[in-house]
Write a protein that holds these residues in place. Structure first.
Motif, short mmCIF file in Angstrom:
data_model
loop_
_atom_site.label_atom_id
_atom_site.label_comp_id
_atom_site.label_asym_id
_atom_site.label_seq_id
_atom_site.Cartn_x
_atom_site.Cartn_y
_atom_site.Cartn_z
N GLN A 1 46.79 30.51 29.09
CA GLN A 1 45.12 29.86 28.69
C GLN A 1 44.45 30.20 29.92
O GLN A 1 43.52 30.40 30.44
N LEU A 2 44.89 30.13 30.90
CA LEU A 2 44.51 29.70 32.09
C LEU A 2 43.76 30.93 33.37
O LEU A 2 43.09 31.42 33.14
N ASN A 3 45.16 32.23 32.91
CA ASN A 3 44.85 33.76 32.48
C ASN A 3 42.97 33.59 31.85
O ASN A 3 42.45 34.42 32.31
N ASP A 4 43.44 33.19 30.67
CA ASP A 4 41.82 33.79 29.73
C ASP A 4 41.07 33.50 30.43
O ASP A 4 39.57 33.19 30.24
N MET A 5 40.44 31.97 30.80
CA MET A 5 39.58 31.01 31.30
C MET A 5 39.07 31.19 33.18
O MET A 5 38.16 31.87 33.24
N ALA A 6 39.82 31.92 33.95
CA ALA A 6 39.72 32.37 35.29
C ALA A 6 39.45 33.57 35.52
O ALA A 6 38.90 34.42 36.30
N SER A 7 40.51 34.99 34.58
CA SER A 7 40.32 36.19 34.79
C SER A 7 38.60 36.57 34.95
O SER A 7 37.55 36.08 34.61
N VAL B 1 38.60 39.25 31.82
CA VAL B 1 38.67 39.25 30.34
C VAL B 1 37.62 38.88 30.37
O VAL B 1 36.28 38.02 30.38
N ASN B 2 36.64 40.20 29.51
CA ASN B 2 34.81 39.44 28.42
C ASN B 2 35.17 38.20 29.01
O ASN B 2 33.81 37.71 28.54
N ASN B 3 35.69 37.81 28.01
CA ASN B 3 35.36 35.98 27.17
C ASN B 3 35.78 35.04 28.08
O ASN B 3 35.21 33.80 27.99
N SER B 4 36.43 35.01 29.43
CA SER B 4 36.65 34.02 30.07
C SER B 4 35.74 33.26 30.64
O SER B 4 34.56 33.54 30.46
N ASP B 5 35.69 32.05 31.02
CA ASP B 5 35.06 31.03 31.52
C ASP B 5 34.17 31.92 32.80
O ASP B 5 33.02 31.87 32.99
N ILE B 6 34.88 32.64 34.06
CA ILE B 6 34.16 32.88 35.03
C ILE B 6 33.26 34.60 34.59
O ILE B 6 32.50 34.48 34.83
N MET B 7 33.25 34.73 33.99
CA MET B 7 32.84 36.21 33.44
C MET B 7 31.73 35.79 32.07
O MET B 7 30.30 36.36 32.87
N LYS B 8 31.57 34.87 31.52
CA LYS B 8 30.40 34.02 31.30
C LYS B 8 29.37 33.28 32.80
O LYS B 8 28.10 33.44 32.55
N ILE B 9 30.57 33.14 33.32
CA ILE B 9 29.70 32.50 34.01
C ILE B 9 29.18 33.63 34.98
O ILE B 9 27.30 33.04 35.53
N ASN B 10 28.88 34.27 35.75
CA ASN B 10 28.96 35.44 36.22
C ASN B 10 27.70 36.35 35.86
O ASN B 10 26.52 36.72 35.88
N ASN B 11 28.03 36.55 34.12
CA ASN B 11 26.15 37.28 33.62
C ASN B 11 25.37 36.65 33.46
O ASN B 11 24.43 37.15 32.51
N ALA B 12 25.82 35.20 33.49
CA ALA B 12 24.90 34.37 33.04
C ALA B 12 23.73 33.66 34.23
O ALA B 12 23.28 32.76 34.81
N SER B 13 24.32 34.19 35.47
CA SER B 13 23.69 33.83 37.18
C SER B 13 22.35 33.91 37.72
O SER B 13 21.81 35.12 37.08
N GLY B 14 22.11 33.12 37.49
CA GLY B 14 20.81 32.38 38.12
C GLY B 14 19.83 32.62 36.75
O GLY B 14 18.77 32.73 36.70
#
Length: 360
Positions: free
Chosen positions: A76-82, A85-98
């Motif tokens: 679960q943590l890998n799926d959040m923080a990777s 992983v395209n749909n991870s929380d970190i990827m979502k944050i990075n894609n929405a930067s600015g």
């Protein structure tokens, strides 16, 4: 200064510090085992997640429940923080930067807050917003290269932990500038080890081992011989050991310039990057091992971050920081094969490799 979570190129020499129990490396990819010796049931499971071989051991009647639940949590943590992983929380944050805030899991909020805490302590020496620099170098991937000085300088304005906005009430994160990117590679495994430890405590596991690779190892109680767990610290320039530490209810993390790197024109370029310059840290340090006891909150996360931070600071500043921080000890190995230790580390350390010498 991040350990990113990307796949490694077979041409890049990658060494993961593995746990040594009874002086043997554990390199199994997937297995479970039981041991009923002394009426103390052992359950063990080996998996790969966060691009790392991991080994979980637990003793006791609830051992299987503890380990199986821990494995689910790790996935679960890998799926959040990777960062892959395209749909991870970190990827979502990075894609929405600015652009906008992104709602994320509470665990991501906690990791980012802890990261900001240590960024402030280190005056920005440790910073999870180095994602754009990590992506530029590509170390640990088949796209690893030496970027130009102008390329690096163009990305430096995107680095800065103070550019992260946190809305705890709505469990949301925003990066204030377009092109910014987070990388939790230097904290995710330590955080995961702390979450596994919580599960072990929930099931009253008194003895066991949480080995999430070199980034995070936690020794729970004693081993099957009723002795502290023996952990081998890897020699940063070969496949043998630098030495051994004995641990009980303590966490350990090692960071080194040998984990992911490439060599160009005789110079080693490794994955621990300086947020101020955008280049790999070059202060004579080869590896750092940090031990944190169970009296320190978030002990594994702290060990993970501190091993990178001490690597960045170097022997003098790093040891000064560790010596004045309760519950933490460390060693620093430099390129001249000297081993510097904090005041409490020497008591746990033995079997120093003959090719190295103690510096203090």
């Amino acid at each position: 200064m991040l350990r990113n979570g990307q796949k490694y190129n077979s041409q890049i020499k990658f060494h993961v510090l593995k746990l040594i129990v009874c002086l043997s490396f554990i390199l199994l990819l997937s297995s479970c085992s039981y041991n009923n010796a002394s009426n103390n049931q052992l359950y063990e499971k080996n998996i790969i997640t966060m691009d790392t071989p991991m080994d979980l051991k637990a003793y006791g009647t609830n051992a299987q429940k503890a380990v199986d639940e821990s494995v689910k949590k790790l996935y679960q943590l890998n799926d959040m923080a990777s960062t892959t992983v395209n749909n991870s929380d970190i990827m979502k944050i990075n894609n929405a930067s600015g652009k906008n805030y992104v709602k994320v899991n509470p665990e991501i909020i906690k990791m980012i807050k802890l990261s900001q805490k240590y960024s402030k302590i280190s005056s920005g020496k440790w910073d999870i917003t180095v994602g754009p620099i990590i992506n530029l170098w590509g170390i640990g991937t088949d796209k690893a290269r030496l970027p130009s000085d102008s390329e690096i300088k163009s990305k430096l304005p995107l680095v800065g932990y103070d550019k992260i906005k946190i809305d705890e009430k709505n469990s949301s994160i925003m990066l204030t500038q377009p092109g910014m990117a987070l990388d939790l590679g230097g904290i995710a495994k330590g955080f995961a080890a702390d979450e596994v430890l919580k599960i072990y405590k929930k099931y009253n596991i008194k003895n066991g081992l949480i080995d999430l690779g070199s980034s995070s190892i936690y020794a729970v109680g004693k081993n099957e011989s009723n002795s502290p767990w023996g952990i081998g610290i890897k020699n940063p320039r070969s496949d043998d050991m630098l030495g051994i530490v004995k641990l009980s209810n303590e966490g350990l993390s090692t960071s080194g310039d040998y984990e992911r790197y490439f060599i160009k024109n005789g110079k080693r370029y490794h994955h621990i990057l300086d947020p101020a310059t955008g280049y790999p840290v070059d202060n004579g340090v080869m590896s750092v091992t940090v031990i944190v006891d169970n009296n320190v909150s978030d002990s594994n996360t702290t060990a993970d971050i501190m091993s990178l931070l001490v690597f960045e600071l170097g022997p003098k500043e790093g040891l000064n920081l560790v010596n004045k921080t309760p519950g933490i000890s460390c060693e620093v190995t430099t390129k001249d094969n000297k081993v510097y230790t904090s005041s409490k580390f020497k008591d746990k350390f033995s079997d120093l490799n003959k090719n190295f010498k103690m510096a203090n």
